[in-house]
Design a protein around this motif. Sequence first.
Motif, short mmCIF file in Angstrom:
data_model
loop_
_atom_site.label_atom_id
_atom_site.label_comp_id
_atom_site.label_asym_id
_atom_site.label_seq_id
_atom_site.Cartn_x
_atom_site.Cartn_y
_atom_site.Cartn_z
N PHE A 207 0.83 -1.20 0.00
CA PHE A 207 0.00 0.00 0.00
C PHE A 207 0.87 1.25 0.00
N ASN A 208 2.11 1.10 0.47
CA ASN A 208 3.04 2.21 0.51
C ASN A 208 4.33 1.77 -0.17
N PRO A 209 5.09 2.71 -0.74
CA PRO A 209 6.32 2.32 -1.44
C PRO A 209 7.38 1.82 -0.49
N LYS A 210 8.31 1.03 -1.05
CA LYS A 210 9.50 0.68 -0.30
C LYS A 210 10.25 1.95 0.06
N CYS A 253 0.00 7.52 -8.66
CA CYS A 253 0.63 7.62 -7.34
C CYS A 253 1.97 8.35 -7.37
N ARG A 254 2.72 8.21 -8.44
CA ARG A 254 4.07 8.77 -8.59
C ARG A 254 5.02 8.29 -7.50
N GLU A 255 4.79 7.09 -6.99
CA GLU A 255 5.68 6.52 -6.00
C GLU A 255 5.91 5.02 -6.22
N GLY A 256 5.54 4.52 -7.42
CA GLY A 256 5.88 3.15 -7.79
C GLY A 256 5.02 2.08 -7.19
N THR A 257 3.78 2.41 -6.81
CA THR A 257 2.91 1.40 -6.22
C THR A 257 1.66 1.08 -7.02
N CYS A 258 1.20 1.98 -7.89
CA CYS A 258 -0.10 1.78 -8.53
C CYS A 258 -0.02 1.12 -9.90
N GLY A 259 1.08 1.31 -10.63
CA GLY A 259 1.25 0.68 -11.94
C GLY A 259 0.71 1.47 -13.10
N THR A 260 0.17 2.67 -12.87
CA THR A 260 -0.43 3.44 -13.95
C THR A 260 0.57 3.76 -15.06
N CYS A 261 1.79 4.09 -14.70
CA CYS A 261 2.77 4.58 -15.68
C CYS A 261 3.58 3.45 -16.33
N GLU A 262 3.23 2.20 -16.11
CA GLU A 262 4.01 1.08 -16.65
C GLU A 262 4.28 1.27 -18.15
N SER A 263 5.53 1.13 -18.53
CA SER A 263 5.96 1.38 -19.90
C SER A 263 6.86 0.25 -20.38
N PRO A 290 8.37 4.59 -14.89
CA PRO A 290 9.21 5.78 -14.97
C PRO A 290 8.93 6.85 -13.92
N CYS A 291 7.93 6.66 -13.09
CA CYS A 291 7.71 7.64 -12.03
C CYS A 291 8.79 7.57 -10.96
N VAL A 292 9.42 6.38 -10.80
CA VAL A 292 10.44 6.23 -9.76
C VAL A 292 11.74 5.60 -10.27
#
Length: 304
Positions: A207-210, A253-263, A290-292
């Motif tokens: 639920f939260n980033p590493k 999220c811009r913190e690598g947890t949601c997967g929206t930006c997967e490229s 690429p967000c993180v």
Amino acid sequence: MTDLLEVEVVARDLVADGVVQVTLSAADELPPWQPGAHLDLHLAPGLVRQYSLCGDPADRSVFRVAVLLEESGRGGSAQVHRLQPGQVLRTSRPRNHFELVPAKRYLFIAGGIGITPMLPMIGQVAGSGAQWRLVYGGRTRASMAFLSQLQEFGEQVEIRPQDETGLLDLGELFNDPDTLVYCCGPEPLLKAVEERCPPGVLHVERFNPKAPLSPEGSFEVEFAKSGVSVAVEAGVSIVEAAEEAGVQIETSCREGTCGTCESVLLEGVPEHRDSLLTPDEQAANDVIFPCVSRARSPRLVIDR
């Protein structure tokens, strides 16, 4: 963000101390989803949060999420707890980075609100004939959601409130390398399970980033579809550099947890910093968040 759904709050139920379940409906049949999927709820301008679906995937009339009120959080859970029937909000379509892989045996480990993605998984597995077991820990019984729903499964479910049984004894759990392990909960639990679990069998959802790493080093990124190359400097994310150059990458999220930006990654060696990919998936180096994430090679080529 594109392709959002408009949904209405049709029910709000307190399912444990500090945990509210919100039921959402839409004018049309909702998109299909599978156990492990989550939604991005747009709760207010600039306030987008990700929550696991905890209802029945076969019921296309509603989405259900259950949210713990985080007193020291960033405002998302408090906003969910203020929702009332009749309110309308927007949500993404379901996305799944915690998919239930077919197996003969499963061990589910849930800590607190981490039970939410496990509910539809257990519903599916219980009807498949596979062997399974759930170990569910929490602070107290009163704080643990969906206990009555889980009672129907009898001895396959172990309820372990900390005030009654202490911390989860993980050492006794991992005695079968052929059992797939699914774990969701607070970061200390996830780290402890990762340290003890046999390689190749563990699936986790955070639920939260590493623990974040500072965005050090500079490198070049080419966006193949856009025909644009950018220099990504220290202190700047790939997403931020792309936006500055006019290349839009959908994010949440811009913190690598949601997967929206997967490229899709076409060339180069990334430094994976997301909280989604398994070690094997990271080693494949065929996608990047690429967000993180950053680069180990001087140049990356991304299919954007």
